[in-house]
Design a protein around this motif. Structure first.
Motif, PDB file in Angstrom:
ATOM      1  N   ASP A  85       8.636  -8.707 -11.056  1.00  0.00           N
ATOM      2  CA  ASP A  85       7.440  -9.371 -11.541  1.00  0.00           C
ATOM      3  C   ASP A  85       6.335  -9.245 -10.496  1.00  0.00           C
ATOM      4  OD1 ASP A  85       5.974 -12.334 -11.376  1.00  0.00           O
ATOM      5  OD2 ASP A  85       6.156 -11.520 -13.402  1.00  0.00           O
ATOM      6  N   VAL A  86       5.107  -9.003 -10.956  1.00  0.00           N
ATOM      7  CA  VAL A  86       3.992  -8.782 -10.038  1.00  0.00           C
ATOM      8  C   VAL A  86       3.816  -9.949  -9.069  1.00  0.00           C
ATOM      9  CG1 VAL A  86       1.485  -8.508  -9.867  1.00  0.00           C
ATOM     10  CG2 VAL A  86       2.764  -7.241 -11.603  1.00  0.00           C
ATOM     11  N   ALA A  87       3.907 -11.168  -9.563  1.00  0.00           N
ATOM     12  CA  ALA A  87       3.699 -12.336  -8.700  1.00  0.00           C
ATOM     13  C   ALA A  87       4.716 -12.376  -7.567  1.00  0.00           C
ATOM     14  CB  ALA A  87       3.778 -13.615  -9.529  1.00  0.00           C
ATOM     15  N   ARG A  88       5.961 -12.019  -7.852  1.00  0.00           N
ATOM     16  CA  ARG A  88       6.986 -12.029  -6.804  1.00  0.00           C
ATOM     17  C   ARG A  88       6.766 -10.896  -5.805  1.00  0.00           C
ATOM     18  NH1 ARG A  88      10.515 -14.031 -11.016  1.00  0.00           N
ATOM     19  NH2 ARG A  88      11.074 -11.915 -11.672  1.00  0.00           N
ATOM     20  N   ILE A  89       6.297  -9.747  -6.295  1.00  0.00           N
ATOM     21  CA  ILE A  89       6.002  -8.635  -5.381  1.00  0.00           C
ATOM     22  C   ILE A  89       4.888  -9.032  -4.415  1.00  0.00           C
ATOM     23  CG2 ILE A  89       5.082  -6.290  -5.229  1.00  0.00           C
ATOM     24  CD1 ILE A  89       6.424  -5.711  -7.925  1.00  0.00           C
ATOM     25  N   VAL A  90       3.823  -9.586  -4.969  1.00  0.00           N
ATOM     26  CA  VAL A  90       2.663  -9.970  -4.151  1.00  0.00           C
ATOM     27  C   VAL A  90       3.040 -11.054  -3.142  1.00  0.00           C
ATOM     28  CG1 VAL A  90       0.400 -11.094  -4.246  1.00  0.00           C
ATOM     29  CG2 VAL A  90       0.975  -9.289  -5.879  1.00  0.00           C
ATOM     30  N   ALA A  91       3.975 -11.939  -3.514  1.00  0.00           N
ATOM     31  CA  ALA A  91       4.349 -13.052  -2.640  1.00  0.00           C
ATOM     32  C   ALA A  91       5.310 -12.655  -1.523  1.00  0.00           C
ATOM     33  CB  ALA A  91       4.978 -14.166  -3.473  1.00  0.00           C
ATOM     34  N   MET A  92       5.836 -11.430  -1.538  1.00  0.00           N
ATOM     35  CA  MET A  92       6.758 -11.008  -0.484  1.00  0.00           C
ATOM     36  C   MET A  92       6.094 -11.135   0.884  1.00  0.00           C
ATOM     37  SD  MET A  92       8.549  -7.590  -2.109  1.00  0.00           S
ATOM     38  CE  MET A  92       9.390  -7.259  -0.527  1.00  0.00           C
ATOM     39  N   PRO A  93       6.781 -11.713   1.862  1.00  0.00           N
ATOM     40  CA  PRO A  93       6.185 -11.878   3.196  1.00  0.00           C
ATOM     41  C   PRO A  93       5.668 -10.563   3.788  1.00  0.00           C
ATOM     42  CG  PRO A  93       8.187 -13.179   3.016  1.00  0.00           C
ATOM     43  CD  PRO A  93       8.119 -12.341   1.774  1.00  0.00           C
ATOM     44  N   SER A  94       6.402  -9.453   3.594  1.00  0.00           N
ATOM     45  CA  SER A  94       5.958  -8.177   4.159  1.00  0.00           C
ATOM     46  C   SER A  94       4.680  -7.702   3.495  1.00  0.00           C
ATOM     47  CB  SER A  94       7.054  -7.120   4.000  1.00  0.00           C
ATOM     48  OG  SER A  94       7.345  -6.877   2.635  1.00  0.00           O
ATOM     49  N   VAL A  95       4.542  -7.942   2.181  1.00  0.00           N
ATOM     50  CA  VAL A  95       3.332  -7.539   1.464  1.00  0.00           C
ATOM     51  C   VAL A  95       2.148  -8.390   1.914  1.00  0.00           C
ATOM     52  CG1 VAL A  95       2.216  -7.421  -0.802  1.00  0.00           C
ATOM     53  CG2 VAL A  95       4.580  -6.636  -0.529  1.00  0.00           C
ATOM     54  N   GLN A  96       2.356  -9.703   1.994  1.00  0.00           N
ATOM     55  CA  GLN A  96       1.291 -10.585   2.460  1.00  0.00           C
ATOM     56  C   GLN A  96       0.872 -10.249   3.889  1.00  0.00           C
ATOM     57  OE1 GLN A  96      -0.350 -13.458   0.973  1.00  0.00           O
ATOM     58  NE2 GLN A  96       0.366 -12.464  -0.907  1.00  0.00           N
ATOM     59  N   GLY A  97       1.862  -9.968   4.733  1.00  0.00           N
ATOM     60  CA  GLY A  97       1.554  -9.622   6.114  1.00  0.00           C
ATOM     61  C   GLY A  97       0.777  -8.317   6.222  1.00  0.00           C
ATOM     62  N   SER A  98       1.177  -7.327   5.422  1.00  0.00           N
ATOM     63  CA  SER A  98       0.477  -6.039   5.437  1.00  0.00           C
ATOM     64  C   SER A  98      -0.961  -6.191   4.960  1.00  0.00           C
ATOM     65  CB  SER A  98       1.210  -5.027   4.551  1.00  0.00           C
ATOM     66  OG  SER A  98       2.496  -4.726   5.065  1.00  0.00           O
ATOM     67  N   ALA A  99      -1.158  -7.036   3.943  1.00  0.00           N
ATOM     68  CA  ALA A  99      -2.502  -7.253   3.410  1.00  0.00           C
ATOM     69  C   ALA A  99      -3.398  -7.917   4.448  1.00  0.00           C
ATOM     70  CB  ALA A  99      -2.429  -8.104   2.144  1.00  0.00           C
ATOM     71  N   ARG A 100      -2.853  -8.898   5.161  1.00  0.00           N
ATOM     72  CA  ARG A 100      -3.655  -9.574   6.186  1.00  0.00           C
ATOM     73  C   ARG A 100      -3.967  -8.635   7.355  1.00  0.00           C
ATOM     74  NH1 ARG A 100      -0.142 -13.934   4.831  1.00  0.00           N
ATOM     75  NH2 ARG A 100       1.252 -13.344   6.528  1.00  0.00           N
ATOM     76  N   THR A 101      -2.973  -7.847   7.752  1.00  0.00           N
ATOM     77  CA  THR A 101      -3.183  -6.908   8.855  1.00  0.00           C
ATOM     78  C   THR A 101      -4.267  -5.883   8.512  1.00  0.00           C
ATOM     79  OG1 THR A 101      -0.888  -7.124   9.595  1.00  0.00           O
ATOM     80  CG2 THR A 101      -2.080  -5.144  10.291  1.00  0.00           C
ATOM     81  N   ALA A 102      -4.279  -5.461   7.248  1.00  0.00           N
ATOM     82  CA  ALA A 102      -5.260  -4.466   6.802  1.00  0.00           C
ATOM     83  C   ALA A 102      -6.612  -5.087   6.470  1.00  0.00           C
ATOM     84  CB  ALA A 102      -4.721  -3.729   5.581  1.00  0.00           C
ATOM     85  N   ALA A 103      -6.709  -6.433   6.541  1.00  0.00           N
ATOM     86  CA  ALA A 103      -7.935  -7.136   6.162  1.00  0.00           C
ATOM     87  C   ALA A 103      -8.317  -6.807   4.719  1.00  0.00           C
ATOM     88  CB  ALA A 103      -9.075  -6.803   7.120  1.00  0.00           C
ATOM     89  N   ALA A 104      -7.309  -6.711   3.857  1.00  0.00           N
ATOM     90  CA  ALA A 104      -7.550  -6.421   2.434  1.00  0.00           C
ATOM     91  C   ALA A 104      -7.952  -7.690   1.705  1.00  0.00           C
ATOM     92  CB  ALA A 104      -6.290  -5.829   1.803  1.00  0.00           C
ATOM     93  N   ASP A 105      -8.747  -7.541   0.674  1.00  0.00           N
ATOM     94  CA  ASP A 105      -9.090  -8.698  -0.149  1.00  0.00           C
ATOM     95  C   ASP A 105      -8.364  -8.672  -1.494  1.00  0.00           C
ATOM     96  OD1 ASP A 105     -10.500  -6.555  -1.131  1.00  0.00           O
ATOM     97  OD2 ASP A 105     -12.473  -7.489  -1.012  1.00  0.00           O
ATOM     98  N   GLY A 106      -7.613  -7.607  -1.739  1.00  0.00           N
ATOM     99  CA  GLY A 106      -6.856  -7.517  -2.982  1.00  0.00           C
ATOM    100  C   GLY A 106      -5.615  -6.665  -2.803  1.00  0.00           C
ATOM    101  N   ILE A 107      -4.653  -6.859  -3.690  1.00  0.00           N
ATOM    102  CA  ILE A 107      -3.404  -6.095  -3.663  1.00  0.00           C
ATOM    103  C   ILE A 107      -3.225  -5.433  -5.023  1.00  0.00           C
ATOM    104  CG2 ILE A 107      -0.887  -6.202  -3.439  1.00  0.00           C
ATOM    105  CD1 ILE A 107      -1.285  -8.759  -1.756  1.00  0.00           C
TER     106      ILE A 107
END
Length: 211
Positions: A85-107
């Motif tokens: 499920d998309v929500a569970r993918i987005v909530a993965m700690p590694s995904v959230q961490g990668s998004a913050r490291t990249a300074a992304a505003d969307g996934i």
């Protein structure tokens, strides 16, 4: 005559498959989204097949950059991202961490939903079977599929159609902003298929005003 009819049927299906390319089978945009458009996206391909995941993420990120949108890939984090499920993918700690490291505003997530297989044998009749998400484009989720057109006899032939979902989630609000599903014939080549699919998805995201 039977062999000739088989050849004509097989070649006709092959031509149609090549011309059909990728078609959008449905899309949705959050009616409450009023902008601004996303400026940098983390690309996450939900797949247990790491080689194909890397190919598709790199291709999609490059396509985004060509359209003037910042992009980063998720695979350097090293964690497997199985189809879910998309929500569970987005909530993965590694995904959230990668998004913050990249300074992304969307996934943006890309995942295989199903495989539809069309069969035909030594008659021009075509039947359709459905396979679950455990197989997929070049083994996205652990299995491989392909397309072949044997000559004559009673050999069976198959054409696989993939249904893929792309979804864009806001990192700030964790809300789904846009999603669409696509149908495409199995390209038999991950890189070629990723190029065509990413171009179509990015074009549709731009039309929707989310990037």
């Amino acid at each position: 005559m039977t062999t000739l009819r088989l050849w004509v049927s097989a070649l006709s299906l092959a031509v149609l498959a090549g011309c059909a390319g990728i078609s959008q089978s449905g899309s949705w945009r959050d009616p409450q989204f009023s902008g601004p458009a996303f400026r940098k996206l983390l690309v996450v391909v939900a797949s247990d097949a790491q080689t194909n995941r890397r190919i598709v993420e790199d291709t999609f990120a490059n396509t985004l950059r060509q359209w003037g949108v910042g992009a980063a890939v998720s695979y350097p984090a090293g964690d497997s991202v199985p189809p879910d499920d998309v929500a569970r993918i987005v909530a993965m700690p590694s995904v959230q961490g990668s998004a913050r490291t990249a300074a992304a505003d969307g996934i943006v997530t890309i995942r295989l939903l199903r495989v539809d297989r069309g069969y035909f044998n030594n008659s021009p009749t075509v039947g359709v079977g459905v396979g679950g998400g455990s197989g997929g484009w070049g083994g996205w989720s652990g299995g491989g599929i392909g397309m072949s057109f044997p000559v004559g006899g009673s050999a069976s032939n198959s054409v696989d159609t993939l249904t893929v979902e792309a979804a864009l989630t806001s990192l700030a609000t964790s809300r789904l902003v846009w999603s669409a599903t696509y149908s495409m014939n199995d390209p038999g080549n991950t890189a070629a298929g990723a190029e065509s699919l990413s171009t179509q998805i990015v074009t549709d995201m731009r039309k929707a005003g989310v990037i």
